[in-house]
Design a protein around this motif. Structure first.
Motif, PDB file in Angstrom:
ATOM      1  N   ARG A   9      31.311  24.838  -5.037  1.00  0.00           N
ATOM      2  CA  ARG A   9      31.432  24.489  -3.359  1.00  0.00           C
ATOM      3  C   ARG A   9      29.749  25.259  -2.897  1.00  0.00           C
ATOM      4  NH1 ARG A   9      32.719  21.250  -0.947  1.00  0.00           N
ATOM      5  NH2 ARG A   9      33.440  21.299   1.750  1.00  0.00           N
ATOM      6  N   LEU A  10      29.510  24.247  -2.294  1.00  0.00           N
ATOM      7  CA  LEU A  10      27.884  24.511  -2.106  1.00  0.00           C
ATOM      8  C   LEU A  10      28.064  25.024  -0.372  1.00  0.00           C
ATOM      9  CD1 LEU A  10      25.671  22.042  -3.283  1.00  0.00           C
ATOM     10  CD2 LEU A  10      26.198  23.285  -4.304  1.00  0.00           C
ATOM     11  N   PRO A  11      27.394  26.569   0.101  1.00  0.00           N
ATOM     12  CA  PRO A  11      27.175  26.656   1.095  1.00  0.00           C
ATOM     13  C   PRO A  11      26.447  25.263   2.180  1.00  0.00           C
ATOM     14  CG  PRO A  11      25.418  28.125  -0.157  1.00  0.00           C
ATOM     15  CD  PRO A  11      26.431  26.960  -1.139  1.00  0.00           C
ATOM     16  N   LYS A  12      25.788  25.251   1.614  1.00  0.00           N
ATOM     17  CA  LYS A  12      25.455  23.413   2.652  1.00  0.00           C
ATOM     18  C   LYS A  12      25.108  22.667   1.663  1.00  0.00           C
ATOM     19  CE  LYS A  12      20.514  25.060   2.560  1.00  0.00           C
ATOM     20  NZ  LYS A  12      19.096  25.337   3.094  1.00  0.00           N
ATOM     21  N   PRO A  13      25.377  21.331   2.548  1.00  0.00           N
ATOM     22  CA  PRO A  13      25.005  20.039   1.760  1.00  0.00           C
ATOM     23  C   PRO A  13      24.004  19.851   1.171  1.00  0.00           C
ATOM     24  CG  PRO A  13      25.118  19.153   4.115  1.00  0.00           C
ATOM     25  CD  PRO A  13      25.486  21.091   3.758  1.00  0.00           C
ATOM     26  N   ILE A  14      23.634  19.146  -0.107  1.00  0.00           N
ATOM     27  CA  ILE A  14      22.181  18.799  -0.107  1.00  0.00           C
ATOM     28  C   ILE A  14      22.153  17.252  -0.732  1.00  0.00           C
ATOM     29  CG2 ILE A  14      21.774  20.940  -1.425  1.00  0.00           C
ATOM     30  CD1 ILE A  14      23.063  19.899  -4.241  1.00  0.00           C
ATOM     31  N   THR A  15      20.919  16.619  -1.139  1.00  0.00           N
ATOM     32  CA  THR A  15      21.413  15.341  -1.208  1.00  0.00           C
ATOM     33  C   THR A  15      21.497  14.839  -2.538  1.00  0.00           C
ATOM     34  OG1 THR A  15      18.511  15.482  -0.883  1.00  0.00           O
ATOM     35  CG2 THR A  15      19.650  15.389   1.454  1.00  0.00           C
ATOM     36  N   ARG A  16      21.045  13.921  -2.721  1.00  0.00           N
ATOM     37  CA  ARG A  16      20.888  13.451  -3.525  1.00  0.00           C
ATOM     38  C   ARG A  16      20.114  13.628  -4.649  1.00  0.00           C
ATOM     39  NH1 ARG A  16      19.703   9.223  -7.241  1.00  0.00           N
ATOM     40  NH2 ARG A  16      20.843   8.708  -8.868  1.00  0.00           N
ATOM     41  N   GLU A  17      19.157  13.644  -4.156  1.00  0.00           N
ATOM     42  CA  GLU A  17      17.536  13.875  -4.448  1.00  0.00           C
ATOM     43  C   GLU A  17      17.529  15.373  -5.189  1.00  0.00           C
ATOM     44  OE1 GLU A  17      15.660  12.203  -6.348  1.00  0.00           O
ATOM     45  OE2 GLU A  17      16.755  10.690  -5.917  1.00  0.00           O
ATOM     46  N   GLU A  18      17.466  16.079  -3.747  1.00  0.00           N
ATOM     47  CA  GLU A  18      17.817  17.246  -4.023  1.00  0.00           C
ATOM     48  C   GLU A  18      19.062  18.039  -5.540  1.00  0.00           C
ATOM     49  OE1 GLU A  18      16.789  19.947   0.014  1.00  0.00           O
ATOM     50  OE2 GLU A  18      19.644  18.160  -0.210  1.00  0.00           O
ATOM     51  N   GLU A  45      30.254  12.528  -2.190  1.00  0.00           N
ATOM     52  CA  GLU A  45      29.406  12.311  -1.800  1.00  0.00           C
ATOM     53  C   GLU A  45      28.685  12.647   0.031  1.00  0.00           C
ATOM     54  OE1 GLU A  45      31.179   8.358  -0.314  1.00  0.00           O
ATOM     55  OE2 GLU A  45      32.133   7.737  -1.822  1.00  0.00           O
ATOM     56  N   ASP A  46      29.447  13.465   0.246  1.00  0.00           N
ATOM     57  CA  ASP A  46      29.013  14.178   1.219  1.00  0.00           C
ATOM     58  C   ASP A  46      28.299  15.622   1.399  1.00  0.00           C
ATOM     59  OD1 ASP A  46      30.358  16.803   0.548  1.00  0.00           O
ATOM     60  OD2 ASP A  46      32.408  17.411   2.021  1.00  0.00           O
ATOM     61  N   GLY A  47      27.522  15.942   0.249  1.00  0.00           N
ATOM     62  CA  GLY A  47      27.108  16.772  -0.860  1.00  0.00           C
ATOM     63  C   GLY A  47      27.244  18.176  -0.566  1.00  0.00           C
ATOM     64  N   MET A  48      28.470  18.424  -0.344  1.00  0.00           N
ATOM     65  CA  MET A  48      28.975  19.639  -0.414  1.00  0.00           C
ATOM     66  C   MET A  48      29.457  20.405  -1.830  1.00  0.00           C
ATOM     67  SD  MET A  48      28.455  21.232   2.194  1.00  0.00           S
ATOM     68  CE  MET A  48      29.579  22.836   2.186  1.00  0.00           C
ATOM     69  N   ARG A  73      23.206  32.035 -13.495  1.00  0.00           N
ATOM     70  CA  ARG A  73      22.282  31.558 -12.890  1.00  0.00           C
ATOM     71  C   ARG A  73      22.999  29.798 -12.346  1.00  0.00           C
ATOM     72  NH1 ARG A  73      21.728  30.750 -18.266  1.00  0.00           N
ATOM     73  NH2 ARG A  73      22.757  28.753 -18.570  1.00  0.00           N
ATOM     74  N   ALA A  74      24.146  30.614 -12.130  1.00  0.00           N
ATOM     75  CA  ALA A  74      24.550  28.581 -11.714  1.00  0.00           C
ATOM     76  C   ALA A  74      24.525  29.432 -10.256  1.00  0.00           C
ATOM     77  CB  ALA A  74      26.278  28.302 -11.454  1.00  0.00           C
ATOM     78  N   ARG A  75      25.281  30.519  -9.974  1.00  0.00           N
ATOM     79  CA  ARG A  75      25.033  30.732  -8.576  1.00  0.00           C
ATOM     80  C   ARG A  75      23.699  31.083  -8.204  1.00  0.00           C
ATOM     81  NH1 ARG A  75      26.571  35.450  -9.868  1.00  0.00           N
ATOM     82  NH2 ARG A  75      28.594  35.734 -10.531  1.00  0.00           N
ATOM     83  N   GLU A  76      22.742  31.306  -9.334  1.00  0.00           N
ATOM     84  CA  GLU A  76      20.878  31.214  -8.446  1.00  0.00           C
ATOM     85  C   GLU A  76      21.280  29.592  -7.995  1.00  0.00           C
ATOM     86  OE1 GLU A  76      17.289  31.777 -10.815  1.00  0.00           O
ATOM     87  OE2 GLU A  76      18.552  33.542 -11.024  1.00  0.00           O
ATOM     88  N   LYS A  77      21.167  29.076  -9.542  1.00  0.00           N
ATOM     89  CA  LYS A  77      20.998  27.496  -8.331  1.00  0.00           C
ATOM     90  C   LYS A  77      21.693  27.153  -7.078  1.00  0.00           C
ATOM     91  CE  LYS A  77      17.954  26.261 -11.535  1.00  0.00           C
ATOM     92  NZ  LYS A  77      16.156  25.640 -11.804  1.00  0.00           N
ATOM     93  N   TYR A  78      22.898  27.482  -7.084  1.00  0.00           N
ATOM     94  CA  TYR A  78      23.843  26.460  -6.681  1.00  0.00           C
ATOM     95  C   TYR A  78      24.158  27.108  -5.138  1.00  0.00           C
ATOM     96  CZ  TYR A  78      23.977  23.427  -9.698  1.00  0.00           C
ATOM     97  OH  TYR A  78      23.705  22.236 -11.145  1.00  0.00           O
TER      98      TYR A  78
END
Length: 104
Positions: A9-18, A45-48, A73-78
């Motif tokens: 669950r991301l702290p802010k949305p990311i785009t498909r390209e990101e 779809e919402d990038g979250m 590593r996952a925490r660092e990336k996302y």
């Protein structure tokens, strides 16, 4: 066979390209991993929410990957802690290989 679903669950949305850029940066790490026969990356779809669906030969193989180092590593990336959910997969339909796989 085991299917593991990871989600972040991301702290802010990311785009498909990101997401695509991040996924491509980590994809080589999964080549040749013992017991892993496929990984599919995913983004909501919402990038979250981002994550992956992993197809494993066994739960033991899966658990060997999801170490503290993998989580870091996952925490660092996302920027989020991953969750991992395991599912038994007694039958798999593979339309690319034109096979139905089943454990005995």
């Amino acid at each position: 066979m085991i299917t593991a679903v990871t989600t972040f669950r991301l702290p802010k949305p990311i785009t498909r390209e990101e997401a695509r850029s991040i996924f491509l940066s980590t994809a080589p790490l999964y080549r040749g991993v013992s017991g892993l026969f496929r990984k599919t990356y995913m983004i909501s779809e919402d990038g979250m929410t981002a994550g992956g669906v992993y197809f494993w030969n066994s739960r033991q193989d899966a658990e060997a990957l999801y170490t503290d180092a993998w989580r870091a590593r996952a925490r660092e990336k996302y920027g989020a802690d991953p969750t991992v959910t395991y599912f038994e997969s007694p039958v798999v339909v593979d339309n690319v290989a034109e096979q139905i796989l089943s454990e005995r």
